[in-house]
Write a protein that holds these residues in place. Structure first.
Motif, PDB file in Angstrom:
ATOM      1  N   ASP A   1       0.831  -1.223   0.000  1.00 36.95           N
ATOM      2  CA  ASP A   1       0.000   0.000   0.000  1.00 36.95           C
ATOM      3  C   ASP A   1       0.858   1.262   0.000  1.00 36.95           C
ATOM      4  OD1 ASP A   1      -2.620  -1.367   2.177  1.00 36.95           O
ATOM      5  OD2 ASP A   1      -2.163  -1.611   0.040  1.00 36.95           O
ATOM      6  N   HIS A   2       2.084   1.147   0.487  1.00 36.73           N
ATOM      7  CA  HIS A   2       2.924   2.349   0.586  1.00 36.73           C
ATOM      8  C   HIS A   2       4.015   2.393  -0.473  1.00 36.73           C
ATOM      9  CE1 HIS A   2       0.877   2.338   4.425  1.00 36.73           C
ATOM     10  NE2 HIS A   2       1.200   3.611   4.563  1.00 36.73           N
TER      11      HIS A   2
ATOM     12  N   PRO B   1      -5.593  -2.731  -9.606  1.00 36.35           N
ATOM     13  CA  PRO B   1      -6.617  -2.990  -8.583  1.00 36.35           C
ATOM     14  C   PRO B   1      -6.727  -4.482  -8.242  1.00 36.35           C
ATOM     15  CG  PRO B   1      -7.664  -2.615 -10.694  1.00 36.35           C
ATOM     16  CD  PRO B   1      -6.197  -2.379 -10.905  1.00 36.35           C
ATOM     17  N   THR B   2      -5.976  -5.327  -8.931  1.00 34.55           N
ATOM     18  CA  THR B   2      -6.070  -6.780  -8.678  1.00 34.55           C
ATOM     19  C   THR B   2      -5.656  -7.095  -7.249  1.00 34.55           C
ATOM     20  OG1 THR B   2      -5.444  -7.146 -10.982  1.00 34.55           O
ATOM     21  CG2 THR B   2      -5.328  -9.052  -9.505  1.00 34.55           C
ATOM     22  N   PRO B   3      -6.495  -7.861  -6.522  1.00 35.45           N
ATOM     23  CA  PRO B   3      -6.114  -8.234  -5.149  1.00 35.45           C
ATOM     24  C   PRO B   3      -4.820  -9.059  -5.169  1.00 35.45           C
ATOM     25  CG  PRO B   3      -8.408  -8.826  -5.604  1.00 35.45           C
ATOM     26  CD  PRO B   3      -7.805  -8.411  -6.912  1.00 35.45           C
ATOM     27  N   LEU B   4      -3.983  -8.857  -4.164  1.00 27.80           N
ATOM     28  CA  LEU B   4      -2.682  -9.555  -4.108  1.00 27.80           C
ATOM     29  C   LEU B   4      -2.857 -11.068  -4.225  1.00 27.80           C
ATOM     30  CD1 LEU B   4       0.394  -9.397  -3.725  1.00 27.80           C
ATOM     31  CD2 LEU B   4       0.017  -9.513  -1.236  1.00 27.80           C
ATOM     32  N   ALA B   5      -3.945 -11.572  -3.657  1.00 27.36           N
ATOM     33  CA  ALA B   5      -4.140 -13.038  -3.682  1.00 27.36           C
ATOM     34  C   ALA B   5      -4.269 -13.550  -5.113  1.00 27.36           C
ATOM     35  CB  ALA B   5      -5.372 -13.398  -2.878  1.00 27.36           C
ATOM     36  N   ASN B   6      -4.667 -12.660  -6.034  1.00 28.84           N
ATOM     37  CA  ASN B   6      -4.833 -13.070  -7.446  1.00 28.84           C
ATOM     38  C   ASN B   6      -3.623 -12.727  -8.294  1.00 28.84           C
ATOM     39  OD1 ASN B   6      -7.295 -13.578  -6.406  1.00 28.84           O
ATOM     40  ND2 ASN B   6      -8.443 -12.112  -7.643  1.00 28.84           N
ATOM     41  N   CYS B   7      -2.572 -12.254  -7.668  1.00 27.97           N
ATOM     42  CA  CYS B   7      -1.380 -11.851  -8.436  1.00 27.97           C
ATOM     43  C   CYS B   7      -0.397 -13.014  -8.506  1.00 27.97           C
ATOM     44  CB  CYS B   7      -0.713 -10.657  -7.763  1.00 27.97           C
ATOM     45  SG  CYS B   7      -1.726  -9.159  -7.817  1.00 27.97           S
ATOM     46  N   THR B   8      -0.019 -13.343  -9.716  1.00 29.69           N
ATOM     47  CA  THR B   8       0.923 -14.457  -9.913  1.00 29.69           C
ATOM     48  C   THR B   8       2.339 -14.007  -9.586  1.00 29.69           C
ATOM     49  OG1 THR B   8      -0.471 -15.152 -11.738  1.00 29.69           O
ATOM     50  CG2 THR B   8       1.710 -16.176 -11.599  1.00 29.69           C
ATOM     51  N   VAL B   9       3.021 -14.847  -8.818  1.00 23.67           N
ATOM     52  CA  VAL B   9       4.433 -14.549  -8.519  1.00 23.67           C
ATOM     53  C   VAL B   9       5.256 -14.862  -9.772  1.00 23.67           C
ATOM     54  CG1 VAL B   9       6.434 -15.399  -7.202  1.00 23.67           C
ATOM     55  CG2 VAL B   9       4.278 -14.898  -6.042  1.00 23.67           C
ATOM     56  N   ARG B  10       6.159 -13.940 -10.115  1.00 26.35           N
ATOM     57  CA  ARG B  10       7.008 -14.161 -11.287  1.00 26.35           C
ATOM     58  C   ARG B  10       7.879 -15.385 -11.044  1.00 26.35           C
ATOM     59  NH1 ARG B  10       6.933 -10.167 -14.985  1.00 26.35           N
ATOM     60  NH2 ARG B  10       6.587  -8.426 -13.620  1.00 26.35           N
ATOM     61  N   SER B  11       7.923 -16.262 -12.062  1.00 27.22           N
ATOM     62  CA  SER B  11       8.643 -17.528 -11.843  1.00 27.22           C
ATOM     63  C   SER B  11      10.148 -17.311 -11.922  1.00 27.22           C
ATOM     64  CB  SER B  11       8.227 -18.543 -12.908  1.00 27.22           C
ATOM     65  OG  SER B  11       8.812 -18.169 -14.138  1.00 27.22           O
ATOM     66  N   PHE B  12      10.850 -18.316 -11.496  1.00 25.41           N
ATOM     67  CA  PHE B  12      12.319 -18.281 -11.512  1.00 25.41           C
ATOM     68  C   PHE B  12      12.808 -18.037 -12.942  1.00 25.41           C
ATOM     69  CE2 PHE B  12      16.389 -19.531  -9.789  1.00 25.41           C
ATOM     70  CZ  PHE B  12      17.067 -20.060 -10.877  1.00 25.41           C
ATOM     71  N   ALA B  13      12.170 -18.729 -13.907  1.00 25.39           N
ATOM     72  CA  ALA B  13      12.636 -18.640 -15.309  1.00 25.39           C
ATOM     73  C   ALA B  13      12.308 -17.279 -15.920  1.00 25.39           C
ATOM     74  CB  ALA B  13      11.999 -19.742 -16.141  1.00 25.39           C
ATOM     75  N   GLU B  14      11.391 -16.544 -15.285  1.00 23.16           N
ATOM     76  CA  GLU B  14      11.066 -15.199 -15.815  1.00 23.16           C
ATOM     77  C   GLU B  14      11.948 -14.136 -15.161  1.00 23.16           C
ATOM     78  OE1 GLU B  14       6.949 -15.877 -14.573  1.00 23.16           O
ATOM     79  OE2 GLU B  14       6.293 -15.244 -16.574  1.00 23.16           O
ATOM     80  N   HIS B  15      13.027 -14.643 -14.503  1.00 20.80           N
ATOM     81  CA  HIS B  15      13.981 -13.744 -13.825  1.00 20.80           C
ATOM     82  C   HIS B  15      13.293 -13.050 -12.655  1.00 20.80           C
ATOM     83  CE1 HIS B  15      18.073 -11.684 -14.438  1.00 20.80           C
ATOM     84  NE2 HIS B  15      17.806 -11.899 -13.165  1.00 20.80           N
ATOM     85  N   ALA B  16      13.143 -13.833 -11.591  1.00 17.03           N
ATOM     86  CA  ALA B  16      12.421 -13.359 -10.401  1.00 17.03           C
ATOM     87  C   ALA B  16      13.162 -12.205  -9.724  1.00 17.03           C
ATOM     88  CB  ALA B  16      12.270 -14.521  -9.414  1.00 17.03           C
ATOM     89  N   VAL B  17      12.380 -11.433  -8.979  1.00 12.96           N
ATOM     90  CA  VAL B  17      12.936 -10.324  -8.181  1.00 12.96           C
ATOM     91  C   VAL B  17      12.523 -10.554  -6.736  1.00 12.96           C
ATOM     92  CG1 VAL B  17      12.874  -7.820  -7.762  1.00 12.96           C
ATOM     93  CG2 VAL B  17      12.866  -8.710 -10.109  1.00 12.96           C
TER      94      VAL B  17
ATOM     95  N   PRO C   1       1.234  -4.859 -11.462  1.00 14.09           N
ATOM     96  CA  PRO C   1       1.816  -3.540 -11.226  1.00 14.09           C
ATOM     97  C   PRO C   1       1.278  -2.959  -9.934  1.00 14.09           C
ATOM     98  CG  PRO C   1       0.941  -3.725 -13.453  1.00 14.09           C
ATOM     99  CD  PRO C   1       0.467  -4.920 -12.705  1.00 14.09           C
ATOM    100  N   ILE C   2       2.023  -2.095  -9.293  1.00 16.47           N
ATOM    101  CA  ILE C   2       1.650  -1.603  -7.966  1.00 16.47           C
ATOM    102  C   ILE C   2       0.326  -0.847  -8.025  1.00 16.47           C
ATOM    103  CG2 ILE C   2       2.816   0.641  -8.055  1.00 16.47           C
ATOM    104  CD1 ILE C   2       2.970  -1.901  -5.139  1.00 16.47           C
ATOM    105  N   LEU C   3      -0.004  -0.274  -9.199  1.00 13.79           N
ATOM    106  CA  LEU C   3      -1.253   0.512  -9.307  1.00 13.79           C
ATOM    107  C   LEU C   3      -2.440  -0.356  -9.715  1.00 13.79           C
ATOM    108  CD1 LEU C   3       0.126   3.729 -11.067  1.00 13.79           C
ATOM    109  CD2 LEU C   3      -0.491   3.426  -8.651  1.00 13.79           C
TER     110      LEU C   3
ATOM    111  N   LYS D   1       3.571  -5.361  -7.210  1.00 13.32           N
ATOM    112  CA  LYS D   1       3.208  -5.836  -5.872  1.00 13.32           C
ATOM    113  C   LYS D   1       4.122  -7.019  -5.510  1.00 13.32           C
ATOM    114  CE  LYS D   1      -1.572  -4.414  -6.339  1.00 13.32           C
ATOM    115  NZ  LYS D   1      -3.010  -4.723  -6.175  1.00 13.32           N
ATOM    116  N   PHE D   2       4.372  -7.169  -4.213  1.00 12.30           N
ATOM    117  CA  PHE D   2       5.198  -8.274  -3.719  1.00 12.30           C
ATOM    118  C   PHE D   2       4.356  -9.214  -2.860  1.00 12.30           C
ATOM    119  CE2 PHE D   2       9.727  -7.761  -4.678  1.00 12.30           C
ATOM    120  CZ  PHE D   2       9.708  -6.543  -5.329  1.00 12.30           C
ATOM    121  N   ALA D   3       4.667 -10.486  -2.934  1.00  7.35           N
ATOM    122  CA  ALA D   3       3.957 -11.503  -2.131  1.00  7.35           C
ATOM    123  C   ALA D   3       4.940 -12.126  -1.149  1.00  7.35           C
ATOM    124  CB  ALA D   3       3.377 -12.577  -3.049  1.00  7.35           C
TER     125      ALA D   3
END
Lengths: 250, 38
Positions: A29-30, A73-89, A69-71, A36-38
């Motif tokens: 939120d800040h 409106p998708t709830p965090l629970a519905n956000c896919t974590v970037r995979s290792f092969a997609e060069h995770a951060v 993206p941080i802006l 967004k990060f999970a």
């Protein structure tokens, strides 16, 4: 007799997970840039009693970047974590929280993020595209071409670039630059912008005026450009440029 | 003065052996990895 100190919390205890959830929501939120990060791992937790029903909690968290993206409106629970092969951060965060009469709130947080090492990706996936720096000339060129292409074909408002979120470059088997960037709607139509783009101002900071674009620029073996943008307030997705690529493929 | 070694030896003798098949609980931290470790 002073109250016995609380039993040390384990990192997977429900109380720790509840505090971590408050911390991750606060961090997202800040934040005003990037994605967004999970929560990936609770690395450590320390609880310091301050008095009756009054504790300070120190959390050490491992987070992973999602594709939202941080802006968005998708709830965090519905956000896919970037995979290792997609060069995770990864994000490393130290968070100080207060628990007063059962209510947990964040007092302070400090995070820093870093991409996984290219060597790690190369070992697992030799041809995977790697993250490029956001001021890489090929990334800048691809963002500019994608946004211009979108604006030249959209029937919606003229979009301005807010920030580049990500750029990845692959060299084999094709030379492809993939970009993601945040955009804002302006008070111009695309037609008006062709006449006097300087007069196009970003609309008020309302979520529906923000959007996000993804684009890929193929440079070899042939040249091609795909771009798709969506404004959060409404879906404004262009035709897939490949369908119109007769005008763009050389 | 009690020599350190004596204390160590004494502690060793006092140590209660774990029952057969005892599995020590996992360390409380760090917690589980929800996605992957990088």
């Amino acid at each position: 007799v002073p109250a016995a100190p609380p039993a040390p919390l384990g990192c997977d205890d429900p109380e720790s997970e509840a505090a971590a959830e408050v911390a991750v929501n606060y961090i997202n939120d800040h934040s005003h840039h990037g994605y967004k990060f999970a929560l990936n791992t609770i690395k450590d937790i320390h609880v310091v009693p301050q008095g009756p029903n009054n504790y300070i909690i120190f959390l050490e968290l491992d987070l992973l970047e999602t594709k939202c993206p941080i802006l968005s409106p998708t709830p965090l629970a519905n956000c896919t974590v970037r995979s290792f092969a997609e060069h995770a951060v990864e994000g490393d965060c130290d968070v100080k929280l207060k628990k007063l009469d059962g209510t947990v709130s964040v007092v302070a947080s400090k995070c820093h993020s870093h991409a996984d090492s290219s060597e790690d990706i190369r070992q697992i996936c030799p041809d995977c595209p790697l993250l490029a720096s956001l001021n890489n000339t090929e990334v800048l060129e691809a963002v500019s071409a994608a946004l211009n292409d979108f604006n030249s074909k959209t029937t919606g408002p003229y979009l301005r670039l807010l920030e580049i979120g990500r750029g990845q470059i692959q060299y084999h088997p094709a030379h492809i630059v993939a970009v993601e960037f945040a955009v804002g709607a302006t008070n111009c139509s695309a037609e008006e912008a062709k006449v006097n783009v300087g007069a196009c101002q970003l609309l008020p900071e309302d979520q529906s005026n923000f959007g996000f674009c993804t684009g890929t620029m193929v440079k070899r073996p042939s040249q091609d450009l795909n771009v798709d943008c969506q404004l959060y307030g409404h879906q404004v997705s262009t035709q897939d440029i490949v369908l119109l690529s007769s005008q763009d493929t050389s | 003065p009690v020599r350190k070694r004596a204390v160590a030896e004494a502690a060793q003798h006092d140590k209660v052996p774990h029952p057969v098949g005892f599995v020590p609980p996992p360390p409380p931290c760090p917690g589980k990895i929800r996605y992957f470790d990088i």
